[in-house]
Write an enzyme that holds these catalytic residues in place. Structure first.
Site, PDB file in Angstrom:
ATOM      1  N   THR B  13       2.769  -3.659  -7.822  1.00  0.00           N
ATOM      2  CA  THR B  13       1.521  -3.612  -7.638  1.00  0.00           C
ATOM      3  C   THR B  13       0.486  -4.160  -8.184  1.00  0.00           C
ATOM      4  OG1 THR B  13       1.961  -2.004  -5.010  1.00  0.00           O
ATOM      5  CG2 THR B  13      -0.194  -3.285  -5.614  1.00  0.00           C
ATOM      6  N   LYS B 105      -1.718   7.479 -16.394  1.00  0.00           N
ATOM      7  CA  LYS B 105      -2.226   9.302 -16.797  1.00  0.00           C
ATOM      8  C   LYS B 105      -1.441   9.990 -17.211  1.00  0.00           C
ATOM      9  CE  LYS B 105      -3.457   7.613 -12.611  1.00  0.00           C
ATOM     10  NZ  LYS B 105      -3.325   6.250 -11.381  1.00  0.00           N
ATOM     11  N   GLU B 129      -8.533   2.002 -19.415  1.00  0.00           N
ATOM     12  CA  GLU B 129      -9.306   2.206 -19.149  1.00  0.00           C
ATOM     13  C   GLU B 129      -8.871   2.330 -18.041  1.00  0.00           C
ATOM     14  OE1 GLU B 129     -12.619   2.872 -18.107  1.00  0.00           O
ATOM     15  OE2 GLU B 129     -13.453   2.116 -19.886  1.00  0.00           O
ATOM     16  N   GLY B 187      -1.737   3.771   4.438  1.00  0.00           N
ATOM     17  CA  GLY B 187      -1.316   2.959   2.795  1.00  0.00           C
ATOM     18  C   GLY B 187      -1.774   4.091   1.856  1.00  0.00           C
ATOM     19  N   LYS B 205      -5.836  13.052 -14.766  1.00  0.00           N
ATOM     20  CA  LYS B 205      -6.981  12.533 -15.632  1.00  0.00           C
ATOM     21  C   LYS B 205      -8.188  13.861 -15.996  1.00  0.00           C
ATOM     22  CE  LYS B 205      -6.427   8.952 -11.587  1.00  0.00           C
ATOM     23  NZ  LYS B 205      -6.504   8.961 -10.127  1.00  0.00           N
TER      24      LYS B 205
END
Lengths: 435, 435
Positions: B13, B105, B129, B187, B205
């Site tokens: 995706t 991450k 980023e 989803g 994170k």
């Protein structure tokens, strides 16, 4: 450890903030930068005024050119403010191959093109993070963080004084003049508040945001500007009843290949993030084609937040200097100078928005019909209306319209002003709902 | 115009989002960068699965190492996700002197130290980023925008799935399991939601934010973690009554030379900006010693926002590459590697907060006295309580406490659980008021 000499022009409030930060966070800066930033001189025409933040006497000078011409100083911070010679001072620094940090939005909005061209020619940089939204790094966000995006809209609360005044008014603390006087007493508004309350300062900042976001050099005269002085407590009450807050917004929107550019009081949905930005805080809402809506919030002014932006800029310039490089090949805007964007500014009469109208009318039957009839002649339809007969001679009507062009609204206002049942002035405020 | 070849690892995706952005904004990228970014290859183990975004067949390969080893490709984008070989793949790219953009991450939280050290050794960069808060450039903000500040606190809504679920629950849409199933159908939540709802993703994170903000390398095991699965509709109702919203926050705070590091559901004041961050949106609230409080808001996940972050990173790396330089001497965190910060992580038992407690008790006189008596034995005092006798056998009690340590609260909960009048389990949620 290497040491980089900084020349500071301006020993005012912001200048003192920068000195304080360089002193207090000296070790932090070393740990992050791998080098020392050392204040090599502070220039100000008035060296006798008492200051909160002290600096060694040997660093002080009345002659800014002494610092600008000192070959041992590679980085200059310009915090002189609105002084006629400041452009020449910066040009002299650039010509001496020094990179410059400035917070001077008025200067950049007026003379940015000339200054950036000189910096480019000399292979040095002008950084200006502190010029918009204080310590909030909105310039970096637009120049780097969102750079893969075509920016579609920018909505900014970029004047803390106005936002403070509007926040107070929204809380029913009094009319504009009363609140302005209180703010002046507290130091939140200047003795001559025109630059803030008439929207000039916000226009300067919008010009910078437009250049960065859309790649369009814009003249201040191309930005529609309306201040906050005509807002009344009744507007805040009526707006709240309809579910809106009132903010002074700096707005730039891409629409059909043109950019809307306007600064004016705006009704925005209560509960939206921008509506919740209170007091002296600033926020900029940026919409990019891939990132979608984003928001950046923080203190827009003051000694400490501005120093945060100035010294963060200094640290980036220091990194370039340590690398023995003039700069990072970042264009001064966010587009290559050789690739100006072919966007035109949309003339304000063609801008489409919804409107809030408030007027005092004779309290008699049929008035609403007369008003809506005049609006209909300009194809403006009403989406909501509140009319309160109070049994007196006159009563207020507040209405919201569907989308109409500014040109049509101007004509409609002329029509309404000719109606005997409507008292002047009619209050007209634009609405933005997509926030 | 120069062309820079990009190798893309991962045709899922996010990979498709990057391809779409490179295609759609090709001209914009040229205008901003002064160079072309050209997709030179796309590697994925499964090339037959139908995709929304197409790419020329000649670019496709099953072998990621073909791109990693291609000398004509200087920049690699890693969007492979949670695949065991991904670390070796990135190491191979770094050893081939390629800079890497990643959104991974989990990988960075676990193996960041090793990867960043290799990048440093090879003189190339890892940019990431997209790994926190999607398209919101929070990494740049902490690495550059606020770099002159000593960061004092970070509060993040960094998991969009959790924030969506909590937003739905706050609107009374049902219990956790019902809403989770609906979110999975839409989803917004994965089939196996543990990484999100148990707070693992938020912890990854937070580890990155702590490294950037405080210069502290932190192990995941040092972050206190509590998910959102135990929250009940009754908690949202009671919180609202007391003027609070409930959010999953990733919190890092500097306190007396130590850093609190915790991920858990948190009561925060209704009307605060973080409380108004709804749905899948993310926001990070950062407090610096000079800048004060700031906030960064936007979509935290999804094809397009993530592509915005990845390609913005690519453009910065491309600038360095065009300059013929390995990097900008930006340390991988926000501190020089030679200057690790001597901050320790505060053990969770020593963390001080206020608490929300909800429990079901026997509906009889004297119960509140017994409960407050047990709390008092651990020096915990109550600041507010709502007790509703309903004439039934049991009734709910909800209370807020003044500040107490986690250790004291743990002991007090054991005491309360021993009371015959109190039913298990007792709901305990931490409160943060300084937002």
């Amino acid at each position: 450890m290497k040491t980089i000499a900084i020349g500071l022009l301006g020993y005012g409030t912001i200048g003192q903030g920068v000195i304080k930060l360089l002193q207090k966070n000296a070790r932090l800066i070393e740990d992050r930068l791998g080098a020392r930033l050392e204040l090599a001189g502070v220039a100000d025409p008035d060296l006798t005024r008492p200051r909160q933040v002290k600096v060694a006497k040997r660093l002080l000078t009345r002659d800014p050119f002494r610092l600008v011409r000192d070959p041992k100083i590679p980085l200059i911070v310009e915090l002189v403010g609105d002084w006629p010679g400041v452009k020449e001072l910066i040009l002299a620094a650039l010509r001496a191959k020094k990179s410059v940090v400035t917070a001077n939005k008025a200067l950049l909005a007026k003379h940015g093109a000339e200054l950036f061209a000189e910096a480019e020619k000399q292979g040095v940089d002008i950084y200006y993070e502190a010029s918009v939204a204080g310590g909030v790094p909105i310039i970096r966000v637009l120049r780097e963080g969102l750079i893969a995006n075509r920016i579609q809209a920018v909505y900014g609360i970029v004047n803390g004084t106005c936002n403070y005044l509007l926040t107070e008014m929204s809380q029913g603390r009094g009319d504009f003049q009363t609140i302005l006087q209180q703010a002046q007493a507290k130091g939140y508004a200047e003795a001559n508040p025109a630059s803030d309350v008439e929207g000039h300062d916000a226009s300067h900042k919008l010009a910078l945001l437009i250049r960065l976001g859309f790649g369009v050099p814009i003249r201040l005269s191309q930005i529609y500007r309306e201040g906050i002085t005509a807002l009344a407590p009744a507007d805040f009450e009526a707006a709240a009843e309809f579910g809106f807050a009132i903010k002074l917004l700096a707005i730039a929107k891409l629409k059909d290949g043109r950019v809307e550019a306007r600064v004016h009081p705006t009704l925005i949905p209560a509960g939206s993030l921008l509506a919740d930005v209170g007091g002296v805080f600033n926020a900029v809402y940026v919409v990019g084609d891939f990132v979608g809506p984003t928001l950046y919030y923080g203190r827009g002014a003051g000694m400490d937040p501005t120093a945060s932006a100035v010294v963060s800029d200094l640290m980036e310039l220091a990194r370039n200097y340590l690398r023995g490089e003039p700069g990072r090949r970042l264009p001064s805007g966010s587009f290559q100078d050789s690739r100006p964007q072919k966007l035109r500014v949309m003339p304000q009469p063609e801008v489409l928005t919804q409107y809030y109208l408030r007027m005092q009318v004779r309290d008699q039957p049929g008035v609403l019909s007369k008003i809506s009839g005049q609006l209909a002649k300009e194809n403006i339809s009403i989406s909501a209306v509140v009319q309160r007969g109070r049994g007196g001679k006159t009563a207020p009507i507040v209405m919201l319209t569907h989308t109409a062009s500014e040109a049509a609204m101007e004509k409609a206002l002329k029509r309404l002003n000719r109606l005997a049942v409507v008292q002047k002035p009619i209050q007209r405020i634009r609405i933005e709902t997509a926030l």
